[in-house]
Design a protein around this motif. Structure first.
Motif, PDB file in Angstrom:
ATOM      1  N   TYR A 123       0.839  -1.209   0.000  1.00  0.00           N
ATOM      2  CA  TYR A 123       0.000   0.000   0.000  1.00  0.00           C
ATOM      3  C   TYR A 123       0.873   1.258   0.000  1.00  0.00           C
ATOM      4  O   TYR A 123       0.654   2.205  -0.771  1.00  0.00           O
ATOM      5  N   ALA A 124       1.904   1.276   0.846  1.00  0.00           N
ATOM      6  CA  ALA A 124       2.814   2.417   0.896  1.00  0.00           C
ATOM      7  C   ALA A 124       3.650   2.504  -0.374  1.00  0.00           C
ATOM      8  O   ALA A 124       3.944   3.602  -0.871  1.00  0.00           O
ATOM      9  N   PHE A 125       4.024   1.354  -0.922  1.00  0.00           N
ATOM     10  CA  PHE A 125       4.828   1.299  -2.148  1.00  0.00           C
ATOM     11  C   PHE A 125       4.096   1.987  -3.304  1.00  0.00           C
ATOM     12  O   PHE A 125       4.684   2.780  -4.049  1.00  0.00           O
ATOM     13  N   VAL A 126       2.797   1.700  -3.442  1.00  0.00           N
ATOM     14  CA  VAL A 126       2.013   2.310  -4.521  1.00  0.00           C
ATOM     15  C   VAL A 126       1.962   3.823  -4.354  1.00  0.00           C
ATOM     16  O   VAL A 126       2.124   4.591  -5.306  1.00  0.00           O
ATOM     17  N   GLY A 127       1.761   4.277  -3.114  1.00  0.00           N
ATOM     18  CA  GLY A 127       1.629   5.703  -2.871  1.00  0.00           C
ATOM     19  C   GLY A 127       2.889   6.490  -3.147  1.00  0.00           C
ATOM     20  O   GLY A 127       2.846   7.557  -3.761  1.00  0.00           O
ATOM     21  N   ILE A 128       4.047   5.987  -2.705  1.00  0.00           N
ATOM     22  CA  ILE A 128       5.282   6.760  -2.878  1.00  0.00           C
ATOM     23  C   ILE A 128       5.652   6.854  -4.354  1.00  0.00           C
ATOM     24  O   ILE A 128       6.183   7.877  -4.811  1.00  0.00           O
ATOM     25  N   GLY A 129       5.371   5.824  -5.135  1.00  0.00           N
ATOM     26  CA  GLY A 129       5.668   5.884  -6.568  1.00  0.00           C
ATOM     27  C   GLY A 129       4.850   6.947  -7.270  1.00  0.00           C
ATOM     28  O   GLY A 129       5.365   7.755  -8.053  1.00  0.00           O
ATOM     29  N   LYS A 130       3.534   6.978  -6.994  1.00  0.00           N
ATOM     30  CA  LYS A 130       2.662   7.988  -7.594  1.00  0.00           C
ATOM     31  C   LYS A 130       3.094   9.389  -7.179  1.00  0.00           C
ATOM     32  O   LYS A 130       3.044  10.338  -7.970  1.00  0.00           O
ATOM     33  N   PHE A 131       3.496   9.523  -5.920  1.00  0.00           N
ATOM     34  CA  PHE A 131       3.829  10.841  -5.380  1.00  0.00           C
ATOM     35  C   PHE A 131       5.104  11.409  -6.010  1.00  0.00           C
ATOM     36  O   PHE A 131       5.132  12.547  -6.474  1.00  0.00           O
ATOM     37  N   MET A 132       6.162  10.624  -6.010  1.00  0.00           N
ATOM     38  CA  MET A 132       7.454  11.148  -6.451  1.00  0.00           C
ATOM     39  C   MET A 132       7.543  11.301  -7.961  1.00  0.00           C
ATOM     40  O   MET A 132       8.388  12.058  -8.464  1.00  0.00           O
ATOM     41  N   GLU A 133       6.676  10.619  -8.708  1.00  0.00           N
ATOM     42  CA  GLU A 133       6.715  10.713 -10.161  1.00  0.00           C
ATOM     43  C   GLU A 133       6.562  12.156 -10.636  1.00  0.00           C
ATOM     44  O   GLU A 133       7.212  12.582 -11.609  1.00  0.00           O
ATOM     45  N   LEU A 134       5.728  12.927  -9.951  1.00  0.00           N
ATOM     46  CA  LEU A 134       5.472  14.299 -10.391  1.00  0.00           C
ATOM     47  C   LEU A 134       6.592  15.258 -10.011  1.00  0.00           C
ATOM     48  O   LEU A 134       6.738  16.314 -10.619  1.00  0.00           O
ATOM     49  N   PHE A 135       7.383  14.918  -9.020  1.00  0.00           N
ATOM     50  CA  PHE A 135       8.411  15.851  -8.550  1.00  0.00           C
ATOM     51  C   PHE A 135       9.783  15.586  -9.153  1.00  0.00           C
ATOM     52  O   PHE A 135      10.644  16.467  -9.156  1.00  0.00           O
ATOM     53  N   ILE A 136       9.970  14.382  -9.625  1.00  0.00           N
ATOM     54  CA  ILE A 136      11.257  14.057 -10.247  1.00  0.00           C
ATOM     55  C   ILE A 136      10.965  13.497 -11.631  1.00  0.00           C
ATOM     56  O   ILE A 136      10.897  12.276 -11.822  1.00  0.00           O
ATOM     57  N   PRO A 137      10.755  14.358 -12.619  1.00  0.00           N
ATOM     58  CA  PRO A 137      10.473  13.869 -13.975  1.00  0.00           C
ATOM     59  C   PRO A 137      11.601  12.962 -14.467  1.00  0.00           C
ATOM     60  O   PRO A 137      12.785  13.203 -14.191  1.00  0.00           O
ATOM     61  N   TRP A 138      11.218  11.922 -15.184  1.00  0.00           N
ATOM     62  CA  TRP A 138      12.217  10.968 -15.653  1.00  0.00           C
ATOM     63  C   TRP A 138      13.255  11.645 -16.553  1.00  0.00           C
ATOM     64  O   TRP A 138      14.404  11.213 -16.618  1.00  0.00           O
TER      65      TRP A 138
ATOM     66  N   ILE B  41       9.801   2.539 -10.380  1.00  0.00           N
ATOM     67  CA  ILE B  41      11.239   2.741 -10.221  1.00  0.00           C
ATOM     68  C   ILE B  41      11.513   3.616  -8.998  1.00  0.00           C
ATOM     69  O   ILE B  41      12.380   3.311  -8.170  1.00  0.00           O
ATOM     70  N   TYR B  42      10.747   4.705  -8.879  1.00  0.00           N
ATOM     71  CA  TYR B  42      10.933   5.583  -7.724  1.00  0.00           C
ATOM     72  C   TYR B  42      10.542   4.875  -6.427  1.00  0.00           C
ATOM     73  O   TYR B  42      11.191   5.055  -5.389  1.00  0.00           O
TER      74      TYR B  42
ATOM     75  N   PHE C 127      13.080   4.537  -3.073  1.00  0.00           N
ATOM     76  CA  PHE C 127      12.802   5.065  -1.739  1.00  0.00           C
ATOM     77  C   PHE C 127      12.485   3.957  -0.740  1.00  0.00           C
ATOM     78  O   PHE C 127      12.773   4.084   0.454  1.00  0.00           O
ATOM     79  N   THR C 128      11.915   2.873  -1.214  1.00  0.00           N
ATOM     80  CA  THR C 128      11.688   1.731  -0.337  1.00  0.00           C
ATOM     81  C   THR C 128      13.019   1.150   0.147  1.00  0.00           C
ATOM     82  O   THR C 128      13.166   0.800   1.320  1.00  0.00           O
ATOM     83  N   SER C 129      13.970   1.064  -0.747  1.00  0.00           N
ATOM     84  CA  SER C 129      15.294   0.553  -0.370  1.00  0.00           C
ATOM     85  C   SER C 129      15.956   1.461   0.656  1.00  0.00           C
ATOM     86  O   SER C 129      16.605   0.992   1.608  1.00  0.00           O
ATOM     87  N   LEU C 130      15.770   2.758   0.497  1.00  0.00           N
ATOM     88  CA  LEU C 130      16.378   3.716   1.411  1.00  0.00           C
ATOM     89  C   LEU C 130      15.799   3.595   2.813  1.00  0.00           C
ATOM     90  O   LEU C 130      16.533   3.549   3.810  1.00  0.00           O
TER      91      LEU C 130
END
Length: 631
Positions: A140-155, A175-176, A180-183
């Motif tokens: 659940y957290a994994f899905v959220g952080i990916g959606k969130f960071m996608e907009l702030f760090i464009p590929w 990918i994001y 962040f999960t690894s971190l």
């Protein structure tokens, strides 16, 4: 993000690792220190940590979407979780759980059912459920952080650093999320519970500053008339009838499709089902995850009750200041938001899109840091629970009872890494936050509920009944949506909620039948449990047996007061959600009404709950004199 935004995020990430390194030696002293902080941490720090863990990025994105689409009616939708489980904990369950003096939910099963085949099966079922629960929360957290960071760090800004690598845009969030999960896994593994708590306190401080700023920005830039023009009739009211009563077609037709997909159109039946399932799930006690760990980590039962009682007071106003601020800005300036992800409009991206559009440089970095920290707090808290069950409740109990503390700490590191990899794999296949949420609250908790309600309140319930009731509940919760989905095609994501009564009926019937067909739990075990925990319910035979040994023992007669406190507490909690919403919307009558209800309810609870809290009744064996739970 600008350079200053990136610097703020980087500074936070460095701070979390520093905290983990500082507390690493203390955390690694023993299993109790690593998982429970040696039960010496102040309740108010654990309360802030619990609030921080609940201020998760996925949940905040989901709640922002709910407020945007459903308006003031969204204050009821968190009952899907259910959020008022904290009120049940406050009223009595946190006291009972902390009095047990165990390390985990699996150890609690041994205290309740003793030794024997049924108890061992129940013990293993709790371990398995806890792992499913942890993996579900992590996905659940994994899905959220990916959606969130996608907009702030464009590929496009990352690709040159990777040799111009090109990837499918749909894979960028994953990918994001992996990065962040690894971190966060690194600092959880190093710092244990002490590191998580201190990092959570830092995170909540950041979120408080960010929430106040965003609420102030929304109140400055947006007027009530602008919000009214951007929303359908009924959006401003928390009241509802049989149906939702919101028509977005003339304003944003896509939102109407979102309502249909969610299955929330028939709001009256939805509300009744949320209340029914929420009461049962709350009466079952906390799931064996981070919420339970913090209760068990408190110094005394009274501290455990205060922790769960004040977490809503700390969390709700701050969280909803931020949610409402971003929602109001998004409603009025929706044309400035980029909500397209993977070729479709994704309303779960409202929160990050609003941050990107409205937060100035510096504050954007602070908000992103806070929400990134929120993700890390939730992920860390959930992850910390997984090795506890495998290392303490399986390896230590069944495989190597004489394992050294150092060996168990190192095994905890390995288990944490394995669980993260499994969660990542599941998260890659989850389409939305709402899908992950429904799987947790309807699938996992739906199967968990029946046995865990009965275990607290009926003496004759035994380990065999618990095990088979849990297995039946999990099997029904996972299969019924597939079996009945074709018959109820318009239910959307709430199908499992409407099937919940059938799951409870099947699982509860099997649990009770199996208990009556098998021998009862040994009376000596039941007397030890009853004397230490002192629950109310159907415990008459056990009380009479204990009274023969100790004639002065008294039954727990606080059921009416506990039920009253639950009703008042739920009203207060809901009012605390409404207060910041009315404030940001500048709805003065609604704000005054919500403040009046919250204040009156708070004063009532001070008299009927807080002043009557006690660690142990005068006739109860104190926790420090209680025997160790069977290992």
């Amino acid at each position: 993000m600008t350079v200053i935004d990136g610097a703020i995020v980087a500074a936070y990430l460095v701070a979390t690792l520093v905290i983990a390194l500082v507390v690493r030696r203390r955390a690694a002293q023993s299993i109790d220190s690593y998982y429970l902080g040696n039960k010496r941490m102040p309740w108010y720090l654990l309360c802030l940590s619990d609030a921080s863990g609940m201020f998760d990025i996925s949940g905040t994105m989901w709640l922002t979407t709910l407020l945007f689409v459903y308006g003031l009616k969204s204050i009821w939708l968190p009952w899907l979780w259910p959020v008022f489980n904290q009120v049940f904990l406050m009223a009595f369950l946190a006291l009972w759980l902390r009095r047990s003096n165990v390390r985990s939910g699996a150890e609690w099963i041994l205290l309740r059912f003793g030794e024997g085949t049924g108890s061992r099966l129940s013990h293993l079922s709790v371990v398995v459920f806890a792992l499913f629960c942890v993996v579900g929360f992590l996905a659940y957290a994994f899905v959220g952080i990916g959606k969130f960071m996608e907009l702030f760090i464009p590929w496009e800004t990352v690709a040159p650093l990777l040799g111009g690598m090109t990837v499918d845009p749909a894979l960028v969030p994953n990918i994001y999320a992996v990065f962040f999960t690894s971190l966060v896994t690194l600092y959880v593994v190093l710092g244990g519970m002490p590191g998580i708590v201190w990092t959570d306190v830092l995170q909540f401080s950041i979120m408080t500053i960010a929430a106040i700023f965003i609420a102030g920005l929304a109140m400055t830039l947006v007027s009530p008339d602008q919000v009214a023009a951007a929303t359908p009739q009924g959006w401003m009211s928390p009241s509802f009838g049989w149906s939702l009563g919101l028509d977005w077609r003339a304003i944003q037709p896509e939102v109407q499709s979102k309502i249909a997909a969610d299955g929330y159109g028939l709001f009256g039946p939805l509300f009744m089902m949320m209340l029914f399932s929420g009461i049962l799930k709350s009466a079952a006690g906390p799931a064996p995850s981070y919420d339970m760990q913090r209760i068990l980590a408190t110094r005394t039962p009274r501290d455990a009750a205060k922790l769960t009682g004040f977490v809503s007071v700390v969390l709700m106003p701050i969280r909803y200041l931020m949610i409402t601020g971003f929602t109001v800005l998004a409603l009025v300036f929706v044309d400035r938001l980029d909500l397209v992800s993977g070729g479709r409009i994704d309303y779960e991206s409202i929160l990050p899109a609003a941050i990107q559009s409205f937060a100035p440089a510096g504050m954007r970095g602070l908000i992103v840091t806070g929400l990134l920290a929120a993700f890390m707090a939730t992920f860390a808290s959930s992850l910390n629970a997984a090795p506890l069950y495998l290392v303490n409740d399986i390896y230590r109990r069944y495989i190597n009872p004489g394992a050294s503390q150092r060996r168990m700490i190192w095994m905890s590191y390995g288990v944490s890494l394995t669980v993260v990899l499994i969660s990542m794999g599941i998260g890659l296949f989850v389409a939305s936050i709402n899908d992950a949420l429904q799987w947790i609250v309807s699938g996992l908790w739906g199967g968990y509920t029946a046995s865990n309600v009965i275990k607290w309140y009926w003496w004759r319930f035994n380990g065999h009944g618990y095990f088979w009731g849990t297995v039946a509940g999990m099997a029904c919760a996972m299969t019924f949506p597939f079996l009945f989905g074709a018959l109820l095609p318009d239910m959307g994501s709430v199908l499992a909620l409407y099937l919940f009564p059938l799951v409870i009926l099947v699982a509860g019937t099997i649990a009770i039948t199996v208990s009556l067909m098998t021998p009862p739990t040994d009376m000596a075990v039941l007397k030890t449990f009853y004397d230490r925990v002192r629950p109310w319910g159907f415990w008459g035979p056990v009380h009479r047996a204990l009274a023969q040994d100790r004639p002065g023992v008294r039954p727990n007669r606080s059921f009416p007061r506990d039920m009253f406190n639950i009703a008042v507490g739920t009203i207060v909690q809901t009012s605390l959600v409404a207060v910041p919403i009315f404030l940001v919307l500048k709805n003065v009558p609604g704000l005054l009404a919500a403040l009046t209800v919250a204040s009156a309810g708070g004063l009532t609870l001070w008299r009927t709950w807080y002043r009557r809290l006690e660690d142990w009744p005068s006739d109860m064996a104190r926790l420090d004199a209680a025997p160790e739970t069977a290992r």
